[in-house]
Design a protein around this motif. Sequence first.
Motif, PDB file in Angstrom:
ATOM      1  N   TYR A 115      -5.707  -8.399  -2.643  1.00 18.29           N
ATOM      2  CA  TYR A 115      -4.293  -8.746  -2.723  1.00 18.29           C
ATOM      3  C   TYR A 115      -3.807  -8.708  -4.169  1.00 18.29           C
ATOM      4  O   TYR A 115      -4.459  -9.242  -5.072  1.00 18.29           O
ATOM      5  CB  TYR A 115      -4.043 -10.134  -2.123  1.00 18.29           C
ATOM      6  N   ASN A 127       0.003  -5.420  -1.806  1.00 14.55           N
ATOM      7  CA  ASN A 127       0.803  -6.248  -2.710  1.00 14.55           C
ATOM      8  C   ASN A 127       1.685  -7.162  -1.884  1.00 14.55           C
ATOM      9  O   ASN A 127       2.093  -6.827  -0.766  1.00 14.55           O
ATOM     10  CB  ASN A 127       1.607  -5.409  -3.701  1.00 14.55           C
ATOM     11  N   CYS A 128       1.942  -8.330  -2.388  1.00 18.15           N
ATOM     12  CA  CYS A 128       2.695  -9.311  -1.602  1.00 18.15           C
ATOM     13  C   CYS A 128       3.474 -10.228  -2.538  1.00 18.15           C
ATOM     14  O   CYS A 128       3.070 -10.487  -3.672  1.00 18.15           O
ATOM     15  CB  CYS A 128       1.768 -10.119  -0.693  1.00 18.15           C
ATOM     16  N   ALA A 129       4.602 -10.707  -2.039  1.00 22.89           N
ATOM     17  CA  ALA A 129       5.453 -11.605  -2.819  1.00 22.89           C
ATOM     18  C   ALA A 129       6.041 -12.678  -1.899  1.00 22.89           C
ATOM     19  O   ALA A 129       5.572 -13.809  -1.872  1.00 22.89           O
ATOM     20  CB  ALA A 129       6.546 -10.819  -3.540  1.00 22.89           C
ATOM     21  N   ALA A 164       9.135  -9.612  -6.370  1.00 22.39           N
ATOM     22  CA  ALA A 164       8.833  -8.212  -6.077  1.00 22.39           C
ATOM     23  C   ALA A 164       9.097  -7.316  -7.284  1.00 22.39           C
ATOM     24  O   ALA A 164      10.144  -7.397  -7.923  1.00 22.39           O
ATOM     25  CB  ALA A 164       9.647  -7.749  -4.874  1.00 22.39           C
ATOM     26  N   ALA A 179       3.755 -14.837   0.588  1.00 21.24           N
ATOM     27  CA  ALA A 179       2.459 -14.178   0.418  1.00 21.24           C
ATOM     28  C   ALA A 179       1.315 -14.981   1.033  1.00 21.24           C
ATOM     29  O   ALA A 179       0.373 -14.402   1.588  1.00 21.24           O
ATOM     30  CB  ALA A 179       2.194 -13.950  -1.072  1.00 21.24           C
ATOM     31  N   ALA A 239       5.490  -6.068  -0.320  1.00 24.27           N
ATOM     32  CA  ALA A 239       6.067  -7.184  -1.079  1.00 24.27           C
ATOM     33  C   ALA A 239       7.547  -7.413  -0.802  1.00 24.27           C
ATOM     34  O   ALA A 239       8.124  -8.371  -1.314  1.00 24.27           O
ATOM     35  CB  ALA A 239       5.854  -6.959  -2.579  1.00 24.27           C
ATOM     36  N   GLN A 268      -0.779 -10.106  -5.945  1.00 28.07           N
ATOM     37  CA  GLN A 268       0.363 -10.996  -5.777  1.00 28.07           C
ATOM     38  C   GLN A 268       1.389 -10.794  -6.882  1.00 28.07           C
ATOM     39  O   GLN A 268       1.036 -10.622  -8.056  1.00 28.07           O
ATOM     40  CB  GLN A 268      -0.097 -12.455  -5.763  1.00 28.07           C
ATOM     41  N   GLU A 269       2.655 -10.829  -6.488  1.00 28.14           N
ATOM     42  CA  GLU A 269       3.758 -10.681  -7.412  1.00 28.14           C
ATOM     43  C   GLU A 269       4.625 -11.930  -7.340  1.00 28.14           C
ATOM     44  O   GLU A 269       5.024 -12.338  -6.242  1.00 28.14           O
ATOM     45  CB  GLU A 269       4.577  -9.435  -7.062  1.00 28.14           C
ATOM     46  N   GLY A 272       4.986  -2.383  -8.456  1.00 26.67           N
ATOM     47  CA  GLY A 272       3.946  -2.934  -7.593  1.00 26.67           C
ATOM     48  C   GLY A 272       2.669  -2.126  -7.648  1.00 26.67           C
ATOM     49  O   GLY A 272       1.560  -2.674  -7.705  1.00 26.67           O
TER      50      GLY A 272
END
Length: 222
Positions: free
Chosen positions: A76, A52-54, A82, A57, A8, A78-79, A88
């Motif tokens: 996934y 995890n991804c921000a 971050a 994403a 992320a 998603q944030e 996370g």
Amino acid sequence: MKAMILAAGRGERLRPLTDLLPKPLVTVAGKPLIEYHIERLAALGIREIVINCAWLAEKLMAHLGDGSRFGVTLYYSQEASALETGGGIKQALPLLGDAPFLVVNGDIFIDKLPALPTQLAAGCLAHLWLVDNPQHNPNGDFALINNQLCSDGESKLTFAGIGLYDPALFANCTEQRFPLGPLLRNAMQLKQISGEQFTGFWCDVGTIERLTTAEAFALTQQ
């Protein structure tokens, strides 16, 4: 066993590469960094991986898809922004289940994953891998004494960004966004963190210079 790749981060020190590209998709010897991790996890027999991804994403998810081309299933987390390492992982716990899971920092480059213990030692909530201190972290992070990690002590080593975690480690965390380090140090005081040294090639791909180092090594392996 399930695994999580921490992906992320914004990648500020890798700009301008990361201005329009999520950090995990920065290439090393022609292949996105995160794909090395997915392939190595699959080679260990791990078939369910949470990412995890921000930042950007949508680009990351569009590139990796459902994971079927790697022989795995990707999920996934998603944030909106971050949540730092601890936050996370905590947010992703519903996807990771009740059993211990492996977490790998998405911004490291390694030549292999370590052999995983079949289970955590009695009384331990995590098992971490450490490496010799790189130039950018000369004082290290944790001391390794008789396979136990300590926050204090001489001859500290650097956390490799690879760890096996029991979900119970996060049971009392009430904040949404928090770093992992203080949580680990508190558990170390209770002798709940075991560890060992990772002896393979390891590089924290946090800067353009270190990206070049990782790429030079990767090219020797082709």
